[in-house]
Design an enzyme around this catalytic site. Structure first.
Site, PDB file in Angstrom:
ATOM      1  N   LYS A  14      -5.506  -3.722 -11.327  1.00  0.00           N
ATOM      2  CA  LYS A  14      -4.435  -3.344 -12.261  1.00  0.00           C
ATOM      3  C   LYS A  14      -3.128  -3.430 -11.487  1.00  0.00           C
ATOM      4  O   LYS A  14      -2.799  -2.554 -10.683  1.00  0.00           O
ATOM      5  CB  LYS A  14      -4.733  -1.940 -12.803  1.00  0.00           C
ATOM      6  CG  LYS A  14      -3.559  -1.061 -13.168  1.00  0.00           C
ATOM      7  CD  LYS A  14      -2.706  -1.552 -14.329  1.00  0.00           C
ATOM      8  CE  LYS A  14      -1.572  -0.561 -14.589  1.00  0.00           C
ATOM      9  NZ  LYS A  14      -0.238  -1.099 -14.256  1.00  0.00           N
ATOM     10  N   GLU A  70      -2.159   5.591  -0.777  1.00  0.00           N
ATOM     11  CA  GLU A  70      -0.993   5.427   0.100  1.00  0.00           C
ATOM     12  C   GLU A  70       0.221   5.727  -0.771  1.00  0.00           C
ATOM     13  O   GLU A  70       0.524   4.992  -1.696  1.00  0.00           O
ATOM     14  CB  GLU A  70      -0.964   4.009   0.665  1.00  0.00           C
ATOM     15  CG  GLU A  70      -0.100   3.913   1.916  1.00  0.00           C
ATOM     16  CD  GLU A  70       1.360   3.695   1.594  1.00  0.00           C
ATOM     17  OE1 GLU A  70       2.088   4.707   1.488  1.00  0.00           O
ATOM     18  OE2 GLU A  70       1.759   2.548   1.425  1.00  0.00           O
ATOM     19  N   CYS A 100       7.622   1.568   1.307  1.00  0.00           N
ATOM     20  CA  CYS A 100       7.104   2.902   1.656  1.00  0.00           C
ATOM     21  C   CYS A 100       7.489   3.231   3.078  1.00  0.00           C
ATOM     22  O   CYS A 100       7.581   4.383   3.460  1.00  0.00           O
ATOM     23  CB  CYS A 100       5.591   2.941   1.557  1.00  0.00           C
ATOM     24  SG  CYS A 100       4.997   2.387  -0.006  1.00  0.00           S
ATOM     25  N   GLU A 114      11.798  11.182  -1.346  1.00  0.00           N
ATOM     26  CA  GLU A 114      11.745   9.716  -1.286  1.00  0.00           C
ATOM     27  C   GLU A 114      12.641   9.132  -2.376  1.00  0.00           C
ATOM     28  O   GLU A 114      12.487   9.457  -3.549  1.00  0.00           O
ATOM     29  CB  GLU A 114      10.304   9.222  -1.467  1.00  0.00           C
ATOM     30  CG  GLU A 114      10.190   7.731  -1.207  1.00  0.00           C
ATOM     31  CD  GLU A 114       8.784   7.172  -1.376  1.00  0.00           C
ATOM     32  OE1 GLU A 114       8.107   7.543  -2.351  1.00  0.00           O
ATOM     33  OE2 GLU A 114       8.370   6.360  -0.530  1.00  0.00           O
TER      34      GLU A 114
HETATM   35  C1  UN1 Z   1       4.974  -0.803   1.756  1.00  0.00           C
HETATM   36  O1  UN1 Z   1       6.134  -0.556   1.900  1.00  0.00           O
HETATM   37  O2  UN1 Z   1       4.308  -0.247   0.867  1.00  0.00           O
HETATM   38  O3  UN1 Z   1       5.223  -2.592   7.184  1.00  0.00           O
HETATM   39  C2  UN1 Z   1       4.266  -1.810   2.562  1.00  0.00           C
HETATM   40  C3  UN1 Z   1       5.871  -3.112   6.277  1.00  0.00           C
HETATM   41  C4  UN1 Z   1       5.211  -4.151   5.404  1.00  0.00           C
HETATM   42  C5  UN1 Z   1       4.397  -3.482   4.362  1.00  0.00           C
HETATM   43  C6  UN1 Z   1       5.097  -2.391   3.637  1.00  0.00           C
HETATM   44  N1  UN1 Z   1       4.393  -5.016   6.206  1.00  0.00           N
HETATM   45  O4  UN1 Z   1       7.037  -2.823   6.084  1.00  0.00           O
END
Ligand code: UN1
Length: 492
Positions: A179, A252, A286, A383
Site C-alpha cells: 500500500k 519507522e 525522517c 517533527e
Molecule cells: C527517510 O528519510 O525515511 O539516510 C529515509 C537517508 C536516506 C533514507 C532516508 N538514505 O537519508
C-alpha cells in the site's frame, strides 16, 4: 523532459492491473505546479485490500517453496531494469514528489543497491549452528518466511523505501500486499511494473492504492496478514500497533535529528553538512537535521554563514536542474512548515531567514532558520518534516548531548569535531539508531541497518543484514542422531 501525459493508475492484484470496487479515482498533482495532473489512480478500499490479501495467500505456498537463490535472481533482474530506466524513473520521482532530479537519481540508486544487496541474500539467509549439550545431537537455526506481509510506505523516498521492504520480503519467501502513499502512486506503479517485469509471479506482489484508513488498516487488521512493515508518521504507527493484533510489526516513525557542532570542527565541512542535512529533500526525510546544536564559541560565525547560504537557495521544480530545493509534497506540508515558523516566532526564537511561503504556484517553502532556540521549545521538539531548522546554543559537549537526547525520537544524529574523544563520547551517549561523525544526519547506506530508538520505532531495523529479520521467522532445529532417548538439562 518530464512525462506530461496524465496516467490512469490501477490496482495490481493477482498479476493483473484492475479497477477498484469503488469505481472511483483520486488525483495526484505536480507539487511544483498543482495545475498539472500527474494522474488519476484507482481508489482502493476494504474489498480490494481483502482480494489482494487472498491472492497473496494463494501464491504463498509456491513462492515460499521456490529456492531462495531463484527469488534472488529476480531481484538482480529488477536491479538491471532499474539501472536501464534510472533516468526515466528519477524524472518521474521529481515530477510526482518534487525532489530535485539529482536526488531523484539517488532515490533510484538506493533501490538498485537494495535489490542487488537482497538479491545476494538469496544465497545467504544465514542461520547459525551451535553445539548441543548432549552427545550426537545437532542444533541450528533456519529462517522461514513470515507469510503474507503488508508493506505500507511513505512518499518521501517513493522508490527507495518500497524497495527496502519489498526486496527483503520477496527474497525471504513472503508474499506481499503493498500500500503506497497516496502522494506517490505513480512511482509505486512503476516499481511494481519493474518487479513484475523482472519475473515476480502473479499473486506474489499485489498493490492497492487508496486511503490509509480503508486500505492500510484493512491490511493491518486482516488475520491472514502475519507481518506489517510501516514507515510514516507516529500517530499512524501507533494506530497500526493497536490494530495489528498478534503480528510481526516493524515501524519507522520519524525523527527530530540533531547535528552537534563543536568549536574544533572544520567549519566549512559542518556548513556543507548542515545545508544538506537540513534542506536536502526540502527537509522531508525522517533523518533530516532539524536541530543544530551549536557550541557558543562558534555560534556567531556559524549562524551567519548558515543563514546566508540558506537565504540564497534557489527554489524550483525538481525537474529543473538549476533547482536547489524543490517544493513540499502537498499543501498540508506547506501549511505545517508555515505553522511552525509562526510557533517559533511566538515562542521567542529569533528568525534569521525564511518563515513565509513565497508568492508563487506550488507547495514551496523557503529554508527557514531560527536561532537562540531553547531546547524545550516546540520547534526544537516536534517533527516538522519541512525546511525549518532550529539552532540551539550550548556551552559544552555534555550539554550538547543532553540537548540532543531531550526529544522523544531517536533516529539519526551527527557530530562535527576533530577531537576523537568527543566523537566517541557522542557515539556512546547519543540516543539514536544512527550517529554520523563529520557528516550530515542523512545518507544512510543500504547495507547497514536503518532504524531508531525511543519513539522512532519498535526495535526493528531495515536494510543491511538485520533487514531480513523483519521478514523471516527463526526456526530452531534439534536433530538427535544418538539413537537413544536423551533429555536436555537432565541427562547431560
Ligand atoms: C527517510 O528519510 O525515511 O539516510 C529515509 C537517508 C536516506 C533514507 C532516508 N538514505 O537519508
Amino acid at each position: 523532459m518530464a512525462p506530461k501525459k496524465p496516467v490512469h493508475g490501477k490496482l495490481f492484484i493477482n498479476g493483473k492491473w484492475v479497477g477498484s470496487h469503488s469505481g472511483k479515482t483520486f488525483e495526484r498533482r505536480n507539487p511544483a505546479n498543482p495545475k498539472e495532473l500527474v494522474g488519476a489512480f484507482e481508489l482502493g478500499g476494504k474489498e480490494d485490500a481483502k482480494q489482494a490479501v487472498d491472492a497473496a495467500e494463494d501464491a504463498f505456498e509456491e513462492w515460499s517453496d521456490t529456492p531462495a537463490p531463484k527469488r534472488g535472481e529476480i531481484l538482480f533482474s529488477a536491479a538491471q531494469i532499474l539501472k536501464e530506466r534510472k533516468e526515466e524513473l528519477a524524472r518521474i520521482i521529481s515530477w510526482e514528489m518534487g525532489k530535485p532530479i539529482v536526488e531523484g537519481r539517488g532515490d533510484v540508486q538506493e533501490a538498485i543497491d537494495t535489490c542487488e544487496y537482497f538479491g545476494g541474500e538469496g544465497r545467504r539467509l544465514l542461520g547459525h549452528t551451535t553445539p548441543s549439550e548432549l552427545k550426537s545431537k545437532f542444533c541450528a537455526t533456519i529462517r522461514r518466511p513470515v507469510g503474507v506481509v503488508g508493506c505500507i510506505t511513505p512518499w518521501n523516498f517513493p522508490v527507495a523505501i518500497p524497495s527496502w521492504k519489498l526486496a527483503p520480503a520477496l527474497v525471504c519467501g513472503n508474499t506481499v500486499v503493498f500500500k503506497p502513499a497516496s502522494d506517490t502512486p505513480l512511482c509505486a506503479t512503476k516499481f511494481v511494473e519493474i518487479l513484475t517485469g523482472a519475473g515476480v509471479p502473479p499473486g506474489v506482489l499485489n498493490m492497492v492504492t487508496g486511503p490509509g484508513e480503508a486500505v492500510g488498516m484493512s491490511i493491518v487488521r486482516n488475520k491472514k496478514v502475519l507481518g506489517v512493515s510501516f514507515t510514516g508518521n507516529r500517530d499512524t504507527g501507533r494506530a497500526i500497533l493497536e490494530n495489528a493484533g498478534v503480528k510481526k510489526v516493524g515501524l519507522e516513525l520519524g525523527g527530530k535529528n540533531a547535528v552537534i557542532i563543536m568549536p574544533d570542527a572544520d567549519m566549512s565541512l559542518a556548513l556543507d553538512g548542515c545545508m544538506w542535512g537540513a534542506f536536502g529533500t526540502t527537509g522531508q526525510r525522517c533523518t533530516a537535521a532539524s536541530r543544530i546544536i551549536l557550541h557558543e564559541k562558534v555560534k556567531q560565525q556559524f549562524e551567519k554563514h548558515f543563514a546566508d547560504r540558506a537565504s540564497k537557495f534557489r527554489l524550483g521544480p525538481g525537474t529543473d536542474p538549476r533547482t536547489h530545493m524543490g517544493p513540499l509534497v502537498n499543501r498540508a506540508a506547506q501549511e505545517k512548515s508555515e505553522k511552525y515558523s509562526q510557533i517559533g516566532q511566538d515562542e521567542g526564537a529569533k528568525l534569521l531567514t525564511g518563515g513565509r511561503k513565497p508568492a508563487r504556484e506550488g507547495w514551496f517553502f523557503p529554508p527557514t532558520v531560527f536561532t537562540n532556540v531553547d531546547i524545550g521549545m516546540r520547534i526544537a521538539q516536534e517533527e516538522i518534516f519541512g525546511p525549518v531548522v532550529s539552532l540551539v546554543p550550548v556551552s559544552s559537549l555534555n550539554e550538547a548531548i543532553e540537548a540532543c537526547n531531550s526529544v522523544e525520537y531517536g533516529l539519526s544524529s551527527s557530530i562535527f569535531t576533530r577531537d576523537i574523544n568527543a566523537a566517541f563520547r557522542a557515539i556512546e551517549k547519543i540516543e539514536a539508531g544512527i550517529t554520523y561523525v563529520n557528516s550530515a544526519t542523512i545518507g544512510a547506506e543500504i547495507h547497514l541497518p536503518f532504524g531508531g530508538v525511543k519513539q522512532t520505532g519498535n526495535g526493528t531495523r531495515e536494510a543491511g543484514i538485520e533487514g531480513i529479520n523483519e521478514f523471516t521467522e527463526t526456526k530452531t532445529v534439534y536433530v538427535d542422531y544418538s539413537g537413544k532417548f536423551q533429555r536436555a538439562q537432565i541427562d547431560g
